[in-house]
Structures are given as C-alpha cells and as structure tokens.
Scaffold this motif. Structure first.
Motif, PDB file in Angstrom:
ATOM      1  N   LEU A 147      37.481  -8.947 -52.415  1.00  0.00           N
ATOM      2  CA  LEU A 147      36.470  -7.951 -52.775  1.00  0.00           C
ATOM      3  C   LEU A 147      36.905  -7.108 -53.981  1.00  0.00           C
ATOM      4  CD1 LEU A 147      35.348  -6.768 -49.223  1.00  0.00           C
ATOM      5  CD2 LEU A 147      34.153  -8.343 -50.772  1.00  0.00           C
ATOM      6  N   ALA A 148      38.171  -6.708 -54.014  1.00  0.00           N
ATOM      7  CA  ALA A 148      38.663  -5.879 -55.125  1.00  0.00           C
ATOM      8  C   ALA A 148      38.577  -6.636 -56.451  1.00  0.00           C
ATOM      9  CB  ALA A 148      40.097  -5.433 -54.863  1.00  0.00           C
ATOM     10  N   VAL A 149      38.971  -7.897 -56.428  1.00  0.00           N
ATOM     11  CA  VAL A 149      38.942  -8.690 -57.656  1.00  0.00           C
ATOM     12  C   VAL A 149      37.495  -8.945 -58.093  1.00  0.00           C
ATOM     13  CG1 VAL A 149      39.486 -10.970 -58.622  1.00  0.00           C
ATOM     14  CG2 VAL A 149      41.209  -9.721 -57.324  1.00  0.00           C
ATOM     15  N   GLN A 150      36.618  -9.230 -57.133  1.00  0.00           N
ATOM     16  CA  GLN A 150      35.213  -9.493 -57.458  1.00  0.00           C
ATOM     17  C   GLN A 150      34.532  -8.286 -58.080  1.00  0.00           C
ATOM     18  OE1 GLN A 150      33.275 -10.718 -53.846  1.00  0.00           O
ATOM     19  NE2 GLN A 150      33.647 -12.881 -54.226  1.00  0.00           N
ATOM     20  N   HIS A 151      34.845  -7.095 -57.569  1.00  0.00           N
ATOM     21  CA  HIS A 151      34.137  -5.891 -58.003  1.00  0.00           C
ATOM     22  C   HIS A 151      34.824  -5.153 -59.152  1.00  0.00           C
ATOM     23  CE1 HIS A 151      32.448  -6.607 -53.956  1.00  0.00           C
ATOM     24  NE2 HIS A 151      31.330  -6.237 -54.549  1.00  0.00           N
ATOM     25  N   ALA A 152      35.958  -5.653 -59.613  1.00  0.00           N
ATOM     26  CA  ALA A 152      36.688  -4.974 -60.689  1.00  0.00           C
ATOM     27  C   ALA A 152      36.214  -5.475 -62.044  1.00  0.00           C
ATOM     28  CB  ALA A 152      38.186  -5.212 -60.544  1.00  0.00           C
ATOM     29  N   SER A 153      36.073  -4.531 -62.964  1.00  0.00           N
ATOM     30  CA  SER A 153      35.750  -4.914 -64.340  1.00  0.00           C
ATOM     31  C   SER A 153      36.990  -5.537 -64.972  1.00  0.00           C
ATOM     32  CB  SER A 153      35.311  -3.682 -65.135  1.00  0.00           C
ATOM     33  OG  SER A 153      36.410  -2.808 -65.294  1.00  0.00           O
ATOM     34  N   ALA A 154      36.845  -6.037 -66.167  1.00  0.00           N
ATOM     35  CA  ALA A 154      37.981  -6.663 -66.850  1.00  0.00           C
ATOM     36  C   ALA A 154      39.139  -5.684 -67.008  1.00  0.00           C
ATOM     37  CB  ALA A 154      37.546  -7.192 -68.209  1.00  0.00           C
ATOM     38  N   ALA A 155      38.836  -4.437 -67.334  1.00  0.00           N
ATOM     39  CA  ALA A 155      39.884  -3.420 -67.492  1.00  0.00           C
ATOM     40  C   ALA A 155      40.524  -3.072 -66.148  1.00  0.00           C
ATOM     41  CB  ALA A 155      39.309  -2.169 -68.138  1.00  0.00           C
ATOM     42  N   GLU A 156      39.735  -3.062 -65.096  1.00  0.00           N
ATOM     43  CA  GLU A 156      40.250  -2.723 -63.766  1.00  0.00           C
ATOM     44  C   GLU A 156      41.081  -3.854 -63.153  1.00  0.00           C
ATOM     45  OE1 GLU A 156      36.646   0.252 -62.355  1.00  0.00           O
ATOM     46  OE2 GLU A 156      36.465  -1.897 -61.990  1.00  0.00           O
ATOM     47  N   GLN A 157      40.909  -5.068 -63.638  1.00  0.00           N
ATOM     48  CA  GLN A 157      41.681  -6.207 -63.131  1.00  0.00           C
ATOM     49  C   GLN A 157      43.183  -5.967 -63.262  1.00  0.00           C
ATOM     50  OE1 GLN A 157      40.837  -9.211 -61.691  1.00  0.00           O
ATOM     51  NE2 GLN A 157      38.668  -8.673 -61.630  1.00  0.00           N
ATOM     52  N   VAL A 158      43.593  -5.359 -64.361  1.00  0.00           N
ATOM     53  CA  VAL A 158      45.016  -5.068 -64.576  1.00  0.00           C
ATOM     54  C   VAL A 158      45.527  -4.137 -63.482  1.00  0.00           C
ATOM     55  CG1 VAL A 158      46.688  -4.019 -66.154  1.00  0.00           C
ATOM     56  CG2 VAL A 158      44.850  -5.449 -67.061  1.00  0.00           C
ATOM     57  N   SER A 159      44.743  -3.128 -63.152  1.00  0.00           N
ATOM     58  CA  SER A 159      45.139  -2.186 -62.104  1.00  0.00           C
ATOM     59  C   SER A 159      45.206  -2.863 -60.742  1.00  0.00           C
ATOM     60  CB  SER A 159      44.152  -1.019 -62.036  1.00  0.00           C
ATOM     61  OG  SER A 159      44.173  -0.294 -63.232  1.00  0.00           O
ATOM     62  N   VAL A 160      44.243  -3.708 -60.450  1.00  0.00           N
ATOM     63  CA  VAL A 160      44.227  -4.424 -59.164  1.00  0.00           C
ATOM     64  C   VAL A 160      45.476  -5.288 -59.031  1.00  0.00           C
ATOM     65  CG1 VAL A 160      43.034  -6.215 -57.821  1.00  0.00           C
ATOM     66  CG2 VAL A 160      41.711  -4.380 -58.897  1.00  0.00           C
ATOM     67  N   TRP A 161      45.796  -6.063 -60.061  1.00  0.00           N
ATOM     68  CA  TRP A 161      46.964  -6.947 -59.993  1.00  0.00           C
ATOM     69  C   TRP A 161      48.280  -6.168 -60.013  1.00  0.00           C
ATOM     70  CZ3 TRP A 161      46.643 -11.548 -58.059  1.00  0.00           C
ATOM     71  CH2 TRP A 161      45.408 -12.196 -58.062  1.00  0.00           C
ATOM     72  N   ALA A 162      48.311  -5.039 -60.707  1.00  0.00           N
ATOM     73  CA  ALA A 162      49.510  -4.182 -60.674  1.00  0.00           C
ATOM     74  C   ALA A 162      49.722  -3.627 -59.266  1.00  0.00           C
ATOM     75  CB  ALA A 162      49.382  -3.050 -61.683  1.00  0.00           C
ATOM     76  N   ALA A 163      48.645  -3.239 -58.610  1.00  0.00           N
ATOM     77  CA  ALA A 163      48.737  -2.732 -57.230  1.00  0.00           C
ATOM     78  C   ALA A 163      49.202  -3.836 -56.282  1.00  0.00           C
ATOM     79  CB  ALA A 163      47.393  -2.171 -56.785  1.00  0.00           C
ATOM     80  N   ILE A 164      48.703  -5.041 -56.471  1.00  0.00           N
ATOM     81  CA  ILE A 164      49.123  -6.170 -55.626  1.00  0.00           C
ATOM     82  C   ILE A 164      50.622  -6.420 -55.795  1.00  0.00           C
ATOM     83  CG2 ILE A 164      48.936  -8.689 -55.370  1.00  0.00           C
ATOM     84  CD1 ILE A 164      45.895  -8.324 -55.997  1.00  0.00           C
ATOM     85  N   LEU A 165      51.090  -6.426 -57.023  1.00  0.00           N
ATOM     86  CA  LEU A 165      52.518  -6.623 -57.276  1.00  0.00           C
ATOM     87  C   LEU A 165      53.346  -5.481 -56.689  1.00  0.00           C
ATOM     88  CD1 LEU A 165      54.713  -8.339 -58.608  1.00  0.00           C
ATOM     89  CD2 LEU A 165      54.309  -7.065 -60.711  1.00  0.00           C
ATOM     90  N   ALA A 166      52.891  -4.250 -56.872  1.00  0.00           N
ATOM     91  CA  ALA A 166      53.630  -3.076 -56.377  1.00  0.00           C
ATOM     92  C   ALA A 166      53.767  -3.094 -54.857  1.00  0.00           C
ATOM     93  CB  ALA A 166      52.934  -1.795 -56.842  1.00  0.00           C
ATOM     94  N   ILE A 167      52.703  -3.443 -54.143  1.00  0.00           N
ATOM     95  CA  ILE A 167      52.795  -3.438 -52.677  1.00  0.00           C
ATOM     96  C   ILE A 167      53.767  -4.506 -52.197  1.00  0.00           C
ATOM     97  CG2 ILE A 167      50.818  -4.957 -52.224  1.00  0.00           C
ATOM     98  CD1 ILE A 167      51.924  -1.955 -50.092  1.00  0.00           C
ATOM     99  N   HIS A 168      53.849  -5.608 -52.911  1.00  0.00           N
ATOM    100  CA  HIS A 168      54.802  -6.636 -52.506  1.00  0.00           C
ATOM    101  C   HIS A 168      56.248  -6.208 -52.748  1.00  0.00           C
ATOM    102  CE1 HIS A 168      51.184  -9.090 -52.206  1.00  0.00           C
ATOM    103  NE2 HIS A 168      51.896  -9.825 -51.368  1.00  0.00           N
TER     104      HIS A 168
END
Length: 183
Positions: free
Chosen positions: A110-131
């Motif tokens: 859902l996060a990836v689907q609803h994120a704009s191109a600019a927000e994609q970087v934030s989503v993937w940074a958050a995914i990496l950070a939580i891991h």
C-alpha cells in the motif's frame, strides 16, 4: 515489524545455539525479511493479483501460520523434534512470517502504491532503516541470555508464545473484519 517485540521470540527460537550461530541467524533473518519486503514492494500487488489472493486473505493466512508457531512456543514443542534442531529458523519462521509478515507485506504494498515518485525514496529509506533496527535488536538481545539463563529462556519462550498467539489472532480478526466490511 516490531524490533523490541521480536527479541523474546528470537531468543526462544535460537536458544541452545552458540552465540556466533545466533548472530548469523539474526543477520540471515533480516536479509530474508528485507528480500521478501523488497519483492512485495516492487511487484507485490501483481503477485497477489496473479494468484487471485486478496490482502485480507494474506492477513488471515499469515495469522494462522503465526498461530501455529505461537502454539509450538507455548507448548515447548520447538525443542522436541530432533530432526528440526538443525533447521535454520532464521528463514522460517523468523525471516518470514515473523519479520516480513502479512501485515508488513500489505503495508509495504500500500505504501509503495500510494507514494509519489519523490515519496518512494522515503518509503524505501524507511524499509531499510527498520531492517537495520531489527538486526540491532536481535543482535544485542543475545546479551539478555547471559542474565536470564536457561530458566529465563523457557519463561521468555512461553511469554513470547502467548504474545505471538495474541498477535496472530488479532491479524486473523483484522482480515475477517476487512472482508466483512467489504474492503
């Protein structure tokens, strides 16, 4: 994904193994979880569509799988079978479904689907950070074993089983509720 919450489960599932093996398992579990989350972040909705599986069905199935793991922790059956003693619990159930569970998968889709191109970087940074945080939580949870000893590990195992069963049931309830509401 719950770094403090995974600590007792990690300790319970890896107890009896040398510290070096436990550290390796923590890293493997995080790598598996990241791989699963990354795949579902990129092509998750396509996979679910191809399989004709709803996100609600994924949540219910994951809840049932977690419930089975929780019941094993509660009853102590994880210690009994000798042929599974050498099984790498970093892959299943730690990496998937405990870390990269249905709830996390659905949220990433859902996060990836609803994120704009600019927000994609934030989503993937958050995914990496939580891991990274998950790895650090499991890696340093090994210090707890020195304090609580074997009796404490059994207690933590039973407590983890109880909490995990509650999480599993809640996940099933959430999936069923979403189906009933029609979304």
């Amino acid at each position: 994904m719950d770094p403090p919450g995974i600590t007792p489960i990690f300790l319970a599932l890896t107890s009896g193994r040398p510290a070096k093996v436990q550290k390796k398992m923590a890293f493997q579990a995080v790598c598996v979880a990241f791989g699963v989350i990354a795949v579902f972040g990129v092509v998750g909705q396509q996979i679910l569509d191809y399989l004709h599986v709803s996100t609600q069905a994924l949540m219910i199935a994951g809840g049932l799988l977690l419930l089975l793991v929780a019941l094993d922790l509660l009853t102590g059956k994880t210690d009994e079978p000798k042929q599974t003693k050498d099984v790498n619990v970093a892959l299943v159930p730690l990496g998937m479904p405990l870390l990269a569970g249905p709830g996390a998968i659905v949220q990433v889709i859902l996060a990836v689907q609803h994120a704009s191109a600019a927000e994609q970087v934030s989503v993937w940074a958050a995914i990496l950070a939580i891991h990274v945080v998950l790895f650090l939580a499991m890696r340093f949870s090994l210090l707890i074993i020195r304090v609580i000893k074997d009796g404490g590990v059994v207690l933590v195992t039973r407590l983890a089983g109880m909490m995990l069963s509650a999480i599993a049931v809640q996940q099933i309830v959430n999936g069923v509720t979403q189906i009933i509401r029609g979304g």
